[in-house]
Design a protein around this motif. Structure first.
Motif, PDB file in Angstrom:
ATOM      1  N   VAL A   1       3.439  10.772  41.455  1.00  0.00           N
ATOM      2  CA  VAL A   1       2.542  11.506  42.356  1.00  0.00           C
ATOM      3  C   VAL A   1       1.532  12.306  41.544  1.00  0.00           C
ATOM      4  N   PRO A   2       0.353  12.565  42.118  1.00  0.00           N
ATOM      5  CA  PRO A   2      -0.654  13.348  41.394  1.00  0.00           C
ATOM      6  C   PRO A   2      -0.190  14.771  41.131  1.00  0.00           C
ATOM      7  N   GLY A   3      -0.814  15.377  40.129  1.00  0.00           N
ATOM      8  CA  GLY A   3      -0.519  16.781  39.834  1.00  0.00           C
ATOM      9  C   GLY A   3      -0.019  16.978  38.422  1.00  0.00           C
ATOM     10  N   GLY A   4      -0.148  18.214  37.953  1.00  0.00           N
ATOM     11  CA  GLY A   4       0.300  18.541  36.620  1.00  0.00           C
ATOM     12  C   GLY A   4      -0.772  18.295  35.577  1.00  0.00           C
ATOM     13  N   THR A   5      -0.394  18.423  34.340  1.00  0.00           N
ATOM     14  CA  THR A   5      -1.307  18.209  33.225  1.00  0.00           C
ATOM     15  C   THR A   5      -0.736  17.154  32.301  1.00  0.00           C
ATOM     16  N   CYS A   6      -1.580  16.642  31.433  1.00  0.00           N
ATOM     17  CA  CYS A   6      -1.168  15.524  30.593  1.00  0.00           C
ATOM     18  C   CYS A   6      -0.193  15.961  29.504  1.00  0.00           C
ATOM     19  N   ASP A   7       0.566  14.987  29.027  1.00  0.00           N
ATOM     20  CA  ASP A   7       1.390  15.129  27.831  1.00  0.00           C
ATOM     21  C   ASP A   7       1.281  13.788  27.113  1.00  0.00           C
ATOM     22  N   ARG A   8       0.187  13.597  26.397  1.00  0.00           N
ATOM     23  CA  ARG A   8      -0.146  12.282  25.855  1.00  0.00           C
ATOM     24  C   ARG A   8       0.942  11.760  24.923  1.00  0.00           C
ATOM     25  N   HIS A   9       1.167  10.469  24.987  1.00  0.00           N
ATOM     26  CA  HIS A   9       2.221   9.862  24.189  1.00  0.00           C
ATOM     27  C   HIS A   9       1.705   8.847  23.176  1.00  0.00           C
ATOM     28  N   LEU A  10       0.447   8.439  23.285  1.00  0.00           N
ATOM     29  CA  LEU A  10      -0.069   7.356  22.449  1.00  0.00           C
ATOM     30  C   LEU A  10      -1.359   7.778  21.775  1.00  0.00           C
ATOM     31  N   GLU A  11      -1.316   7.972  20.482  1.00  0.00           N
ATOM     32  CA  GLU A  11      -2.515   8.340  19.752  1.00  0.00           C
ATOM     33  C   GLU A  11      -3.525   7.203  19.794  1.00  0.00           C
ATOM     34  N   ASN A  12      -4.794   7.554  19.720  1.00  0.00           N
ATOM     35  CA  ASN A  12      -5.827   6.531  19.670  1.00  0.00           C
ATOM     36  C   ASN A  12      -5.686   5.711  18.394  1.00  0.00           C
ATOM     37  N   SER A  13      -6.025   4.438  18.489  1.00  0.00           N
ATOM     38  CA  SER A  13      -5.977   3.612  17.292  1.00  0.00           C
ATOM     39  C   SER A  13      -7.088   4.035  16.324  1.00  0.00           C
ATOM     40  N   GLU A  14      -6.969   3.600  15.102  1.00  0.00           N
ATOM     41  CA  GLU A  14      -7.922   3.967  14.059  1.00  0.00           C
ATOM     42  C   GLU A  14      -9.355   3.635  14.481  1.00  0.00           C
ATOM     43  N   THR A  15     -10.292   4.509  14.159  1.00  0.00           N
ATOM     44  CA  THR A  15     -11.702   4.246  14.421  1.00  0.00           C
ATOM     45  C   THR A  15     -12.278   3.470  13.245  1.00  0.00           C
ATOM     46  N   VAL A  16     -12.883   2.320  13.530  1.00  0.00           N
ATOM     47  CA  VAL A  16     -13.387   1.443  12.469  1.00  0.00           C
ATOM     48  C   VAL A  16     -14.843   1.072  12.757  1.00  0.00           C
ATOM     49  N   PRO A  17     -15.592   0.648  11.726  1.00  0.00           N
ATOM     50  CA  PRO A  17     -16.966   0.194  11.966  1.00  0.00           C
ATOM     51  C   PRO A  17     -16.994  -1.071  12.817  1.00  0.00           C
ATOM     52  N   MET A  18     -18.033  -1.194  13.639  1.00  0.00           N
ATOM     53  CA  MET A  18     -18.190  -2.420  14.415  1.00  0.00           C
ATOM     54  C   MET A  18     -18.461  -3.619  13.521  1.00  0.00           C
ATOM     55  N   VAL A  19     -19.163  -3.386  12.411  1.00  0.00           N
ATOM     56  CA  VAL A  19     -19.434  -4.449  11.448  1.00  0.00           C
ATOM     57  C   VAL A  19     -18.947  -3.987  10.083  1.00  0.00           C
ATOM     58  N   GLU A  20     -18.603  -4.929   9.234  1.00  0.00           N
ATOM     59  CA  GLU A  20     -18.031  -4.616   7.937  1.00  0.00           C
ATOM     60  C   GLU A  20     -19.072  -4.728   6.828  1.00  0.00           C
ATOM     61  N   ALA A  21     -18.795  -4.055   5.706  1.00  0.00           N
ATOM     62  CA  ALA A  21     -19.631  -4.220   4.524  1.00  0.00           C
ATOM     63  C   ALA A  21     -19.410  -5.608   3.948  1.00  0.00           C
ATOM     64  N   ALA A  22     -20.423  -6.146   3.300  1.00  0.00           N
ATOM     65  CA  ALA A  22     -20.304  -7.461   2.670  1.00  0.00           C
ATOM     66  C   ALA A  22     -19.273  -7.403   1.549  1.00  0.00           C
ATOM     67  N   ALA A  23     -18.690  -8.541   1.232  1.00  0.00           N
ATOM     68  CA  ALA A  23     -17.631  -8.599   0.236  1.00  0.00           C
ATOM     69  C   ALA A  23     -18.086  -8.120  -1.136  1.00  0.00           C
ATOM     70  N   ASN A  24     -19.378  -8.274  -1.448  1.00  0.00           N
ATOM     71  CA  ASN A  24     -19.878  -7.858  -2.758  1.00  0.00           C
ATOM     72  C   ASN A  24     -20.171  -6.367  -2.834  1.00  0.00           C
ATOM     73  N   GLY A  25     -19.859  -5.644  -1.763  1.00  0.00           N
ATOM     74  CA  GLY A  25     -20.022  -4.197  -1.787  1.00  0.00           C
ATOM     75  C   GLY A  25     -21.351  -3.713  -1.248  1.00  0.00           C
ATOM     76  N   THR A  26     -22.282  -4.613  -0.953  1.00  0.00           N
ATOM     77  CA  THR A  26     -23.553  -4.196  -0.379  1.00  0.00           C
ATOM     78  C   THR A  26     -23.406  -3.976   1.113  1.00  0.00           C
ATOM     79  N   VAL A  27     -24.286  -3.202   1.695  1.00  0.00           N
ATOM     80  CA  VAL A  27     -24.239  -2.958   3.135  1.00  0.00           C
ATOM     81  C   VAL A  27     -24.778  -4.181   3.855  1.00  0.00           C
ATOM     82  N   SER A  28     -24.045  -4.671   4.824  1.00  0.00           N
ATOM     83  CA  SER A  28     -24.382  -5.940   5.456  1.00  0.00           C
ATOM     84  C   SER A  28     -25.463  -5.829   6.514  1.00  0.00           C
ATOM     85  N   SER A  29     -25.688  -4.640   7.072  1.00  0.00           N
ATOM     86  CA  SER A  29     -26.680  -4.535   8.138  1.00  0.00           C
ATOM     87  C   SER A  29     -27.096  -3.093   8.335  1.00  0.00           C
ATOM     88  N   ARG A  30     -28.194  -2.904   9.012  1.00  0.00           N
ATOM     89  CA  ARG A  30     -28.638  -1.544   9.344  1.00  0.00           C
ATOM     90  C   ARG A  30     -27.629  -0.854  10.253  1.00  0.00           C
TER      91      ARG A  30
END
Length: 304
Positions: free
Chosen positions: A240-269
Motif C-alpha cells: 500500500v502507498p505511504g511511508g518513505t524509501c529504504d533503498r536496497h539496490l545501489e545504482n550500477s557504475e556510471t560509465v561513458p557512452m563511448v569508449e576511448a580507442a585502444a591506442n589511448g587516443t580519444v575516439s570522439s568528441r
C-alpha cells in the motif's frame, strides 16, 4: 489496448524449474484490474532532471546493447520522488514512443516499499513487452504507462531478492497455498511459478488498495484466494502507498557512452565531453539494508 501476457523468450533457470503449471487460469488476462489499480494508487509527486550527454549506468548500457541499441541513443534521467532522498535513474531510448513523464508518473504509483527493490529502469522502442534482470526493469513500447505491468516486473525484483524474507516462487508456504487453490490468476500465470507469483502480486496489490478488493470484481475469487492472500500476508504494508524509501539496490557504475580507442587516443568528441563531468549517482541518504550479494535472476522478456 490489451496488455494480456504471453511468453516470448526463454525463462530464467528458476522459472524453468516450475515451468507450465498444471492448474487452469481463472481468466485469460488481468486487464480488468488495471482501472481499479490506476484509480486507487495515486502517483507520488516527483521532479525530473536529465544528465548531460556522455554518461550512462553500466547496466543500462549492457542491457541496451543486448537489444542491439546504441548507448549514445539513450537519454539518462533522474526521477526524484517526494518520499525518497535519492532519485531513480531512467534510461530512455530516444525512439521510445512515450516521453519521460509516462514512466515517472506510473512508477510513482507503485508503493515505495516495492519501488525500493528496483534499480535502474529502461524505456525502449519496440512492441509492448518487458523484462526484469537483477533489479533492473525494461519497458518496451507503451508498457511504461501501465501500472499493472510495472507492478508485475517489480514483483520479479521482490521475489528474486527475497524482499519479503523468501524467494516466494520456491517457498514451501506459497507452494502450499498454490496446492490449496484450484486456479491461477490468468493464462500468463500458468507459464511458471515465478510468473504466477508476479501475477498474484498484481492481484494482492489490487485487493489491498481498491474498495471491495478482489472479491468485488471477481466473483470466483476463492479459486486463487490462498495464493494472493499469502502474498498479502508476507508483504504487509509494502503493498500500500505511504511511508518513505529504504533503498536496497545501489545504482550500477556510471560509465561513458563511448569508449576511448585502444591506442589511448580519444575516439570522439562525445567521449571528450563525457570526461568533463561524470554524474555522481551514489546514494546521499543512509539505508540500512543495501543488497551487495545475491543470486542473479531474470524474468525473460514478456509481451503485453
Amino acid at each position: 489496448m490489451k496488455y494480456a501476457m504471453k511468453l516470448l523468450s526463454t525463462l530464467s533457470l528458476a522459472a524453468l524449474a516450475s515451468a507450465q503449471l498444471d492448474k487452469p487460469a481463472l481468466t485469460s488476462n488481468l486487464d480488468y484490474l488495471l482501472e481499479g489499480n490506476t484509480a486507487n494508487l495515486p502517483t507520488t509527486s516527483h521532479s525530473i532532471a536529465i544528465w548531460s550527454q556522455g554518461w550512462i549506468p553500466k547496466d543500462c548500457k549492457d542491457l541496451g546493447e543486448g537489444e542491439d541499441l546504441d548507448a549514445t541513443d539513450f537519454e539518462i534521467y533522474q526521477v526524484s520522488y517526494d518520499d525518497c532522498s535519492d532519485p531513480w535513474l531512467v534510461c530512455r531510448h530516444k525512439e521510445a514512443p512515450n516521453d519521460i513523464s509516462a514512466i515517472a508518473e506510473t512508477f510513482g504509483r507503485v508503493p515505495v516499499k516495492i519501488r525500493d527493490w528496483v534499480r535502474q529502469i529502461l524505456v525502449l522502442p519496440g512492441g509492448n513487452s518487458a523484462f526484469a534482470v537483477n533489479g533492473n526493469v525494461a519497458f518496451f513500447g507503451t508498457t511504461d504507462e501501465n501500472v499493472d505491468v510495472v507492478i508485475h516486473e517489480s514483483a520479479h525484483c521482490l521475489d528474486g531478492f527475497a524482499a519479503f524474507g523468501e524467494v516466494i516462487n520456491t517457498s514451501e508456504n506459497f507452494l502450499a497455498a498454490y496446492d490449496a487453490d484450484t486456479h491461477v490468476p490468468d493464462d500468463y500465470a500458468r507459464s511458471s511459478q515465478a510468473e504466477n507469483v508476479a501475477q498474484n502480486t498484481v492481484v494482492a496489490v489490487y485487493d489491498s488498495n481498491v474498495p471491495g478488493g478482489f472479491p468485488g470484481i471477481q466473483p470466483n475469487y476463492t479459486a486463487i484466494e490462498n495464493q494472493y492472500s499469502y502474498i498479502k500476508k508476507i508483504g504487509g504494508d509494502a503493498l500500500v502507498p505511504g511511508g518513505t524509501c529504504d533503498r536496497h539496490l545501489e545504482n550500477s557504475e556510471t560509465v561513458p557512452m563511448v569508449e576511448a580507442a585502444a591506442n589511448g587516443t580519444v575516439s570522439s568528441r562525445l567521449f571528450r565531453k563525457a570526461l568533463q563531468g561524470k554524474p555522481d549517482s551514489s546514494f546521499k541518504g543512509a539505508y540500512g539494508n543495501v543488497v551487495k550479494e545475491f543470486v542473479p535472476f531474470e524474468s525473460g522478456r514478456e509481451t503485453f
